[in-house]
Design a protein around this motif. Structure first.
Motif, short mmCIF file in Angstrom:
data_model
loop_
_atom_site.label_atom_id
_atom_site.label_comp_id
_atom_site.label_asym_id
_atom_site.label_seq_id
_atom_site.Cartn_x
_atom_site.Cartn_y
_atom_site.Cartn_z
N TYR A 247 48.73 29.41 -4.00
CA TYR A 247 48.98 27.99 -4.30
C TYR A 247 49.38 27.85 -5.77
O TYR A 247 48.56 27.47 -6.61
N PRO A 248 50.63 28.16 -6.08
CA PRO A 248 51.04 28.22 -7.49
C PRO A 248 50.91 26.89 -8.24
O PRO A 248 50.84 26.88 -9.46
N SER A 249 50.83 25.77 -7.51
CA SER A 249 50.71 24.51 -8.24
C SER A 249 49.28 24.25 -8.71
O SER A 249 49.03 23.31 -9.45
N PHE A 250 48.35 25.09 -8.28
CA PHE A 250 46.98 24.94 -8.78
C PHE A 250 46.90 25.57 -10.17
O PHE A 250 47.34 26.69 -10.37
N TYR A 251 46.34 24.82 -11.12
CA TYR A 251 46.43 25.28 -12.51
C TYR A 251 45.44 26.40 -12.85
O TYR A 251 45.79 27.35 -13.55
N GLY A 252 44.22 26.29 -12.34
CA GLY A 252 43.26 27.36 -12.65
C GLY A 252 41.83 26.89 -12.62
O GLY A 252 41.52 25.77 -12.20
N ALA A 253 40.95 27.78 -13.09
CA ALA A 253 39.52 27.47 -13.10
C ALA A 253 38.84 28.27 -14.19
O ALA A 253 39.35 29.32 -14.61
N ILE A 440 43.21 11.39 -16.87
CA ILE A 440 43.59 11.92 -18.18
C ILE A 440 42.35 12.48 -18.91
O ILE A 440 42.40 13.57 -19.49
N ASN A 441 41.24 11.75 -18.83
CA ASN A 441 40.00 12.24 -19.46
C ASN A 441 39.60 13.61 -18.93
O ASN A 441 39.14 14.48 -19.67
N SER A 442 39.76 13.79 -17.62
CA SER A 442 39.29 15.05 -17.03
C SER A 442 40.06 16.24 -17.61
O SER A 442 39.55 17.35 -17.66
N ILE A 443 41.27 15.98 -18.04
CA ILE A 443 42.05 17.05 -18.66
C ILE A 443 41.75 17.12 -20.16
O ILE A 443 41.46 18.18 -20.70
N ALA A 444 41.74 15.95 -20.79
CA ALA A 444 41.53 15.91 -22.24
C ALA A 444 40.17 16.47 -22.66
O ALA A 444 40.05 17.08 -23.71
N TYR A 445 39.17 16.27 -21.81
CA TYR A 445 37.82 16.74 -22.17
C TYR A 445 37.45 18.05 -21.47
O TYR A 445 36.29 18.43 -21.44
N SER A 446 38.42 18.73 -20.92
CA SER A 446 38.17 20.05 -20.36
C SER A 446 38.03 21.03 -21.52
O SER A 446 38.27 20.66 -22.67
N LEU A 448 39.93 23.54 -21.96
CA LEU A 448 41.22 24.20 -22.21
C LEU A 448 41.62 24.07 -23.67
O LEU A 448 41.37 23.03 -24.29
N ASP A 449 42.27 25.10 -24.21
CA ASP A 449 42.72 24.98 -25.59
C ASP A 449 43.92 24.03 -25.65
O ASP A 449 44.43 23.58 -24.62
N LEU A 450 44.36 23.73 -26.87
CA LEU A 450 45.38 22.68 -27.05
C LEU A 450 46.65 22.93 -26.25
O LEU A 450 47.21 22.02 -25.63
N VAL A 451 47.09 24.20 -26.26
CA VAL A 451 48.34 24.53 -25.59
C VAL A 451 48.20 24.32 -24.08
O VAL A 451 49.02 23.64 -23.44
N ASP A 452 47.13 24.91 -23.50
CA ASP A 452 46.92 24.78 -22.05
C ASP A 452 46.67 23.33 -21.66
O ASP A 452 47.09 22.87 -20.59
N ASN A 453 45.97 22.66 -22.55
CA ASN A 453 45.67 21.26 -22.29
C ASN A 453 46.94 20.42 -22.12
O ASN A 453 47.09 19.66 -21.16
N SER A 454 47.87 20.62 -23.04
CA SER A 454 49.08 19.79 -22.93
C SER A 454 49.97 20.29 -21.80
O SER A 454 50.68 19.51 -21.16
N ASP A 455 49.88 21.59 -21.51
CA ASP A 455 50.61 22.14 -20.38
C ASP A 455 50.12 21.50 -19.06
O ASP A 455 50.91 21.03 -18.24
#
Ligand SMILES: O=c1[nH]cnc2c1ncn2[C@@H]1O[C@H](CO)[C@@H](O)[C@H]1O
Ligand SMILES: [Zn+2]
Length: 488
Positions: A247-253, A440-446, A448-455
């Motif tokens: 499932y390539p559209s899944f980003y990760g864990a 948006i919060n769920s991504i912003a407060y994960s 993930l580092d800055l690069v992955d976060n914006s990706d």
């Protein structure tokens, strides 16, 4: 001027709400109209018949109606971003758990309130920790077996108020479920199949990324091999790669190492050794550290301060803190969590009783992971409109909505918690902006580092746009951009 003042008041309050800063584009406005139509209908019906309002009901009773709710159906389709708080063996749906019990080589054993499940090679290789019997045989012999089994894999009952009269009793039953399924999920091939299913159910629920808490339990195979915690992390990573390939559209864990808080200092020393090893082996997969278990009965964070201070600069913390109705003892964990610079707070249910903690946490942008169904089922609150998160949302506090242990209350994925959150924590006119902000919060407060976060945010934005288009299409809204004056 009285009315002007009143209007100003209302506007000022509205401007503080979570999501108030977002501006919807024209397509989003149209979807918002559709959403609010559905939402207001449910609210108005609820005003006429308050007992029928779903967030006022226990989840065991509301779920059926929720499945049919138009608001819920929209939330299911909505790209929710990330799932940031759930526990290793409490996530996959009950339906999937039941399907695992049909596998070959599974044995069961009744012990007190527990019904343990474990895989063995054959009858001659059973261990003597319990009086194991073949599950296949039990199934054939016992008439009410399916009902019995279901009761050992789930908290769901017809009358939760009677069955679980207080917080300790529901927690005892809850802990027993983890024991019951622990050995079944601990069988290596099942362990990987289970994690794969966790990712699949999240993916199907339109979640792109997960941070999961895990004990790193004992994993075994039928030849007697026991996998070390380091090897168990390896199994997760391998399964995740496999899933992302499918499932390539899944980003990760990522994994938050989160063992039990019911332990002594030397056990915590051992935890920290394991943490160091897995951070070294899998730096991208390990997000940080937490301690779990019933907070009122377990050790407070203050027992482990020197140990935690020592690793504070090398690791991120994601502490469960303030998951309690008591004030003045357990909830002091909130102070330690903030002093230890926790990245997020799990539950934080008691935070409003601590204005200084609240102020500091808000200033340091420490998100609070709110799990509405968990808090209701585990008896912190009945009617979710009385949940403290309603106040957090009104004050624009960075909240993320989580699912904790959906397996055990008959939920699946994140949408049920999102529905409760949307229908309980916002006001009557909280709209698509709140939902969008939660995603948006769920991504912003994960973590993930800055690069992955914006990706991830960019990828999420694309699925958000598709979602908006799909809703418009489905509702037959012909969208055409209004022509500007210049066009004319
Ligand atoms: O909401 C929670 N608060 C504290 N601990 C929890 C919660 N949900 C699950 N666990 C704990 O996580 C472990 C499995 O990883 C279980 O032992 C359970 O007690
Ligand atoms: Zn939890």
């Amino acid at each position: 001027s009285y009315w002007d003042d009143r209007e100003k008041f209302i506007r000022k309050e509205k401007s503080r709400e979570l999501g108030a800063d977002l501006v919807l584009n024209e397509k989003e406005e149209k979807v918002n109209e559709i959403l609010m139509n559905y939402k207001l209908r449910e609210l108005d019906e609820g005003m006429l018949n308050p007992a029928g309002y779903l967030p006022a009901q226990h989840f065991f009773h509301s779920k059926k109606a929720m499945d049919k709710s138009k608001v819920f159906n929209l939330i299911q389709k909505l790209p929710k971003g990330a799932s940031l708080h759930s526990h290793d063996t409490g996530i996959a749906s009950e339906e999937f758990l039941l399907s695992l019990t049909h596998k070959e080589n599974l044995y069961g054993c009744e012990r007190g309130q527990n019904f343990l499940l474990k895989f063995f090679k054959d009858n001659s290789s059973l261990d003597n920790s319990c009086q194991w019997k073949s599950l296949k045989k039990m199934r054939a012999q016992r008439k009410d077996f399916e009902e019995f089994l279901r009761g050992k894999l789930s908290l769901v009952v017809a009358d939760p108020m009677v069955k679980y009269p207080d917080l300790n009793s529901v927690w005892r039953a809850f802990i027993n479920l983890f024991r019951n399924v622990g050995n079944m999920i601990g069988y290596k091939p099942v362990f990987q199949e289970y994690f794969y299913q966790v990712l699949k159910e999240l993916h199907e629920d339109n979640v792109m990324y997960m941070e999961m808490r895990g004990l790193l339990p004992e994993v075994y195979d039928l030849d007697g091999k026991i996998y070390s915690p380091e090897e168990v992390v390896g199994l997760y990573v391998e399964t995740l790669e496999h899933f992302k390939h499918d499932y390539p559209s899944f980003y990760g864990a990522k994994l938050i190492y989160a063992p039990s808080r019911h332990v002594d200092n030397s056990t915590v020393d051992n935890y920290l050794k394991i943490l160091k090893n897995i951070q070294k082996l899998y730096p991208d997969f390990i997000a940080g550290f937490d301690l779990v278990g019933q907070e009122d009965l377990g050790k407070p964070l203050s027992e482990f301060i020197p140990q935690l201070l020592e690793i504070k600069d090398q690791t991120k913390f994601f502490f469960h803190a303030g998951e309690t109705n008591w004030e003045g003892e357990t909830d002091l964990n909130l102070i330690d969590a903030v002093l230890l610079n926790t990245t997020r707070i799990g539950h934080g249910y008691a935070i409003l009783k601590h204005p200084e903690v609240y102020r500091a946490a808000k200033k340091n942008r420490i998100a609070i992971e709110v799990s509405p169904i968990s808090n209701q089922v585990l008896k912190l609150v009945d009617d979710l409109r009385n949940h403290p998160a309603a106040i957090l949302v009104a004050d624009g506090y960075p909240v993320v909505i989580c699912c904790d242990d959906p397996s055990f209350w008959g939920a699946k994925g994140l949408s049920y918690d999102w529905y409760y959150a949307f229908m309980s924590f916002g006001s009557r006119d909280s709209d698509l902006k709140l939902l969008k902000q939660l995603a948006i919060n769920s991504i912003a407060y994960s973590s993930l580092d800055l690069v992955d976060n914006s990706d991830l945010l960019t990828k999420w934005q694309l699925s958000w746009n598709t979602f908006i288009d799909d809703v418009l299409k489905e509702h037959g809204v012909m969208y055409s951009k209004p022509r500007s004056i210049v066009d004319v």
